[in-house]
Scaffold this motif. Sequence first.
Motif, PDB file in Angstrom:
ATOM      1  N   ASP A   1       0.815  -1.218   0.000  1.00 51.27           N
ATOM      2  CA  ASP A   1       0.000   0.000   0.000  1.00 51.27           C
ATOM      3  C   ASP A   1       0.851   1.272   0.000  1.00 51.27           C
ATOM      4  OD1 ASP A   1      -2.272  -1.441  -0.112  1.00 51.27           O
ATOM      5  OD2 ASP A   1      -3.071  -0.858   1.838  1.00 51.27           O
ATOM      6  N   ARG A   2       2.039   1.191   0.575  1.00 53.55           N
ATOM      7  CA  ARG A   2       2.932   2.357   0.626  1.00 53.55           C
ATOM      8  C   ARG A   2       4.178   2.181  -0.240  1.00 53.55           C
ATOM      9  NH1 ARG A   2       2.078   5.944   4.855  1.00 53.55           N
ATOM     10  NH2 ARG A   2       3.605   7.172   3.689  1.00 53.55           N
ATOM     11  N   ASN A   3       4.220   1.091  -0.989  1.00 55.18           N
ATOM     12  CA  ASN A   3       5.397   0.784  -1.808  1.00 55.18           C
ATOM     13  C   ASN A   3       6.671   0.709  -0.968  1.00 55.18           C
ATOM     14  OD1 ASN A   3       4.054   0.615  -4.300  1.00 55.18           O
ATOM     15  ND2 ASN A   3       4.123   2.828  -4.564  1.00 55.18           N
ATOM     16  N   TRP A   4       6.539   0.141   0.233  1.00 59.04           N
ATOM     17  CA  TRP A   4       7.681  -0.051   1.120  1.00 59.04           C
ATOM     18  C   TRP A   4       8.164  -1.487   1.025  1.00 59.04           C
ATOM     19  CZ3 TRP A   4       5.321   2.641   6.020  1.00 59.04           C
ATOM     20  CH2 TRP A   4       5.407   4.031   5.841  1.00 59.04           C
ATOM     21  N   ARG A   5       9.453  -1.625   0.912  1.00 57.61           N
ATOM     22  CA  ARG A   5      10.063  -2.950   0.849  1.00 57.61           C
ATOM     23  C   ARG A   5      11.407  -2.864   1.564  1.00 57.61           C
ATOM     24  NH1 ARG A   5       9.114  -7.451  -2.273  1.00 57.61           N
ATOM     25  NH2 ARG A   5      10.891  -8.837  -2.648  1.00 57.61           N
ATOM     26  N   TRP A   6      11.518  -3.522   2.718  1.00 61.94           N
ATOM     27  CA  TRP A   6      12.695  -3.415   3.555  1.00 61.94           C
ATOM     28  C   TRP A   6      13.355  -4.784   3.726  1.00 61.94           C
ATOM     29  CZ3 TRP A   6      12.881   1.695   5.433  1.00 61.94           C
ATOM     30  CH2 TRP A   6      11.674   2.385   5.430  1.00 61.94           C
ATOM     31  N   GLN A   7      14.671  -4.790   3.785  1.00 62.23           N
ATOM     32  CA  GLN A   7      15.417  -5.976   4.193  1.00 62.23           C
ATOM     33  C   GLN A   7      15.620  -5.860   5.703  1.00 62.23           C
ATOM     34  OE1 GLN A   7      16.183  -8.490   1.909  1.00 62.23           O
ATOM     35  NE2 GLN A   7      14.885  -7.158   0.639  1.00 62.23           N
ATOM     36  N   VAL A   8      15.109  -6.818   6.466  1.00 62.34           N
ATOM     37  CA  VAL A   8      15.055  -6.675   7.921  1.00 62.34           C
ATOM     38  C   VAL A   8      15.397  -7.978   8.632  1.00 62.34           C
ATOM     39  CG1 VAL A   8      13.251  -4.900   7.766  1.00 62.34           C
ATOM     40  CG2 VAL A   8      12.606  -7.300   8.048  1.00 62.34           C
ATOM     41  N   TYR A   9      15.692  -7.844   9.920  1.00 62.21           N
ATOM     42  CA  TYR A   9      15.749  -8.985  10.838  1.00 62.21           C
ATOM     43  C   TYR A   9      14.625  -8.803  11.849  1.00 62.21           C
ATOM     44  CZ  TYR A   9      20.461 -10.022   9.092  1.00 62.21           C
ATOM     45  OH  TYR A   9      21.526 -10.340   8.297  1.00 62.21           O
ATOM     46  N   LEU A  10      13.904  -9.872  12.112  1.00 62.34           N
ATOM     47  CA  LEU A  10      12.845  -9.841  13.114  1.00 62.34           C
ATOM     48  C   LEU A  10      13.481  -9.985  14.494  1.00 62.34           C
ATOM     49  CD1 LEU A  10       9.895  -9.847  14.013  1.00 62.34           C
ATOM     50  CD2 LEU A  10       9.793 -12.286  13.486  1.00 62.34           C
TER      51      LEU A  10
ATOM     52  N   PHE B   1     -11.324 -10.982  22.951  1.00 63.67           N
ATOM     53  CA  PHE B   1     -11.866 -11.427  21.663  1.00 63.67           C
ATOM     54  C   PHE B   1     -11.007 -10.994  20.479  1.00 63.67           C
ATOM     55  CE2 PHE B   1     -13.658  -7.313  22.652  1.00 63.67           C
ATOM     56  CZ  PHE B   1     -13.526  -6.613  21.465  1.00 63.67           C
ATOM     57  N   SER B   2     -10.061 -10.078  20.699  1.00 63.49           N
ATOM     58  CA  SER B   2      -9.212  -9.620  19.604  1.00 63.49           C
ATOM     59  C   SER B   2      -7.772  -9.502  20.094  1.00 63.49           C
ATOM     60  CB  SER B   2      -9.693  -8.269  19.081  1.00 63.49           C
ATOM     61  OG  SER B   2      -8.873  -7.816  18.019  1.00 63.49           O
ATOM     62  N   HIS B   3      -6.888 -10.150  19.398  1.00 63.87           N
ATOM     63  CA  HIS B   3      -5.477 -10.145  19.770  1.00 63.87           C
ATOM     64  C   HIS B   3      -4.695  -9.179  18.890  1.00 63.87           C
ATOM     65  CE1 HIS B   3      -5.090 -13.726  22.527  1.00 63.87           C
ATOM     66  NE2 HIS B   3      -6.345 -13.815  22.124  1.00 63.87           N
ATOM     67  N   GLY B   4      -3.798  -8.436  19.515  1.00 57.95           N
ATOM     68  CA  GLY B   4      -2.948  -7.511  18.788  1.00 57.95           C
ATOM     69  C   GLY B   4      -1.492  -7.868  18.976  1.00 57.95           C
ATOM     70  N   TYR B   5      -0.636  -7.376  18.094  1.00 58.43           N
ATOM     71  CA  TYR B   5       0.793  -7.705  18.126  1.00 58.43           C
ATOM     72  C   TYR B   5       1.635  -6.448  17.903  1.00 58.43           C
ATOM     73  CZ  TYR B   5       0.412  -7.212  13.078  1.00 58.43           C
ATOM     74  OH  TYR B   5       0.167  -6.701  11.825  1.00 58.43           O
ATOM     75  N   ARG B   6       2.866  -6.537  18.341  1.00 58.70           N
ATOM     76  CA  ARG B   6       3.868  -5.507  18.071  1.00 58.70           C
ATOM     77  C   ARG B   6       5.151  -6.201  17.640  1.00 58.70           C
ATOM     78  NH1 ARG B   6       3.865  -3.418  22.500  1.00 58.70           N
ATOM     79  NH2 ARG B   6       2.603  -1.543  22.162  1.00 58.70           N
ATOM     80  N   MET B   7       5.552  -6.003  16.395  1.00 57.88           N
ATOM     81  CA  MET B   7       6.785  -6.588  15.875  1.00 57.88           C
ATOM     82  C   MET B   7       7.869  -5.514  15.819  1.00 57.88           C
ATOM     83  SD  MET B   7       5.886  -9.243  12.790  1.00 57.88           S
ATOM     84  CE  MET B   7       5.195  -7.982  11.711  1.00 57.88           C
ATOM     85  N   THR B   8       9.068  -5.891  16.235  1.00 60.22           N
ATOM     86  CA  THR B   8      10.218  -4.992  16.149  1.00 60.22           C
ATOM     87  C   THR B   8      11.183  -5.556  15.111  1.00 60.22           C
ATOM     88  OG1 THR B   8       9.990  -4.383  18.481  1.00 60.22           O
ATOM     89  CG2 THR B   8      12.083  -3.876  17.415  1.00 60.22           C
ATOM     90  N   LEU B   9      11.466  -4.761  14.089  1.00 61.61           N
ATOM     91  CA  LEU B   9      12.312  -5.191  12.981  1.00 61.61           C
ATOM     92  C   LEU B   9      13.556  -4.309  12.897  1.00 61.61           C
ATOM     93  CD1 LEU B   9       9.490  -5.492  10.274  1.00 61.61           C
ATOM     94  CD2 LEU B   9      10.320  -7.299  11.789  1.00 61.61           C
ATOM     95  N   PHE B  10      14.715  -4.937  12.735  1.00 57.71           N
ATOM     96  CA  PHE B  10      15.951  -4.200  12.519  1.00 57.71           C
ATOM     97  C   PHE B  10      16.143  -4.014  11.023  1.00 57.71           C
ATOM     98  CE2 PHE B  10      20.503  -4.234  11.491  1.00 57.71           C
ATOM     99  CZ  PHE B  10      20.937  -3.150  12.229  1.00 57.71           C
ATOM    100  N   ILE B  11      16.206  -2.771  10.570  1.00 53.88           N
ATOM    101  CA  ILE B  11      16.303  -2.476   9.146  1.00 53.88           C
ATOM    102  C   ILE B  11      17.754  -2.611   8.676  1.00 53.88           C
ATOM    103  CG2 ILE B  11      15.927  -0.743   7.361  1.00 53.88           C
ATOM    104  CD1 ILE B  11      13.790   0.487   9.148  1.00 53.88           C
ATOM    105  N   VAL B  12      17.960  -3.464   7.676  1.00 58.94           N
ATOM    106  CA  VAL B  12      19.281  -3.619   7.074  1.00 58.94           C
ATOM    107  C   VAL B  12      19.437  -2.633   5.928  1.00 58.94           C
ATOM    108  CG1 VAL B  12      20.848  -5.209   5.906  1.00 58.94           C
ATOM    109  CG2 VAL B  12      19.359  -6.048   7.727  1.00 58.94           C
ATOM    110  N   GLN B  13      18.436  -2.613   5.043  1.00 60.63           N
ATOM    111  CA  GLN B  13      18.453  -1.665   3.931  1.00 60.63           C
ATOM    112  C   GLN B  13      17.112  -1.702   3.215  1.00 60.63           C
ATOM    113  OE1 GLN B  13      21.556  -3.143   1.356  1.00 60.63           O
ATOM    114  NE2 GLN B  13      20.205  -4.619   0.385  1.00 60.63           N
ATOM    115  N   GLY B  14      16.854  -0.664   2.415  1.00 62.94           N
ATOM    116  CA  GLY B  14      15.682  -0.687   1.554  1.00 62.94           C
ATOM    117  C   GLY B  14      15.948  -1.646   0.415  1.00 62.94           C
ATOM    118  N   GLY B  15      14.949  -2.417   0.015  1.00 58.98           N
ATOM    119  CA  GLY B  15      15.182  -3.436  -0.996  1.00 58.98           C
ATOM    120  C   GLY B  15      14.414  -3.229  -2.273  1.00 58.98           C
ATOM    121  N   SER B  16      13.935  -2.022  -2.537  1.00 63.99           N
ATOM    122  CA  SER B  16      13.138  -1.799  -3.729  1.00 63.99           C
ATOM    123  C   SER B  16      13.404  -0.419  -4.303  1.00 63.99           C
ATOM    124  CB  SER B  16      11.652  -1.950  -3.409  1.00 63.99           C
ATOM    125  OG  SER B  16      10.867  -1.603  -4.520  1.00 63.99           O
TER     126      SER B  16
END
Length: 217
Positions: A116-125, A144-159
Motif C-alpha cells: 500500500d505504501r510501496n515499502w520494501r525493507w530488508q530486515v531482521y525480526l 476477543f481480539s489479539h494484537g501484536y507488536r513486531m520490532t524489525l531491525f532495518i538492514v536496507q531498503g530493498g526496492s
Amino acid sequence: MALASLGFANGPRLTLRLNPTSIDWGFDIHTSVTNTVGGRVVQITGATLRDLTVVGYLGENRRAGGSPDRISDHAGASWRLHETFIARCRAIMQYQARDSRTPGKMHAPATFNYPDRNWRWQVYLKSVEDLDGSASIEHRTGKFSHGYRMTLFIVQGGSDSLVKAGSSLSEIDLAQANAISSYIKRISEGIGWRQSEFNGGLIDASSETDSGQKEDK
C-alpha cells in the motif's frame, strides 16, 4: 487490497490477514560537542535509523470453519490466529539465524513488504509481543481480539520504489535529512540563533523591486 508480508522467498513467510494499524521508525542524531572560549560548538556527524515497529490486530476469521455454537474455539478465533502468527514468527527468527554458528558468515535478512505504501525493507525480526503485555501471546477470559507488536531491525531498503520520482534520495534519506533539519532548528531556537544574510542566509527575493534594487524599508 494487497496485504503486508514478512519472510523469505525460499523459506518461512508470513502474510498478515489485516494490514498494520501503524508502522513507525525514527532516527538518533549523532553529534560532536566542543567547548570553546566563545561557547559550545555542536557538530552533527550523522543519524542512525532506529528499529521499525509494526503494530496491528489479527481480528477473527469466521470463514475458517468450525462449530458456530463454539465461536471462541473454532479455527478462525483470534487466539488461534495469534498462536499461528507467533509460530510463523518463531520460524522466521530461527531461519534468519540458521548461519549464526558459522564463523564469518552473516545470515540473509527477511523481506518486509507493504504494498500500500510501496515499502520494501530488508530486515531482521528482533521480537514480537502481545499488545497487552511483554509476552508473545497473552490469553485471558473475554479477550476477543489479539494484537501484536513486531520490532524489525532495518538492514536496507530493498526496492527501487523507495526512490521518489525526480529525486535521487530515497524515503529513508529524505527522512534522515528532515530529522537532522528538525534537530538543528530545535537547538538553534534554544540559543536564540536566527538565519540571516550574515550567517549563510539568502536575501529575500520578495524585498527587491523589478529593477533588481533592494527596496528601502
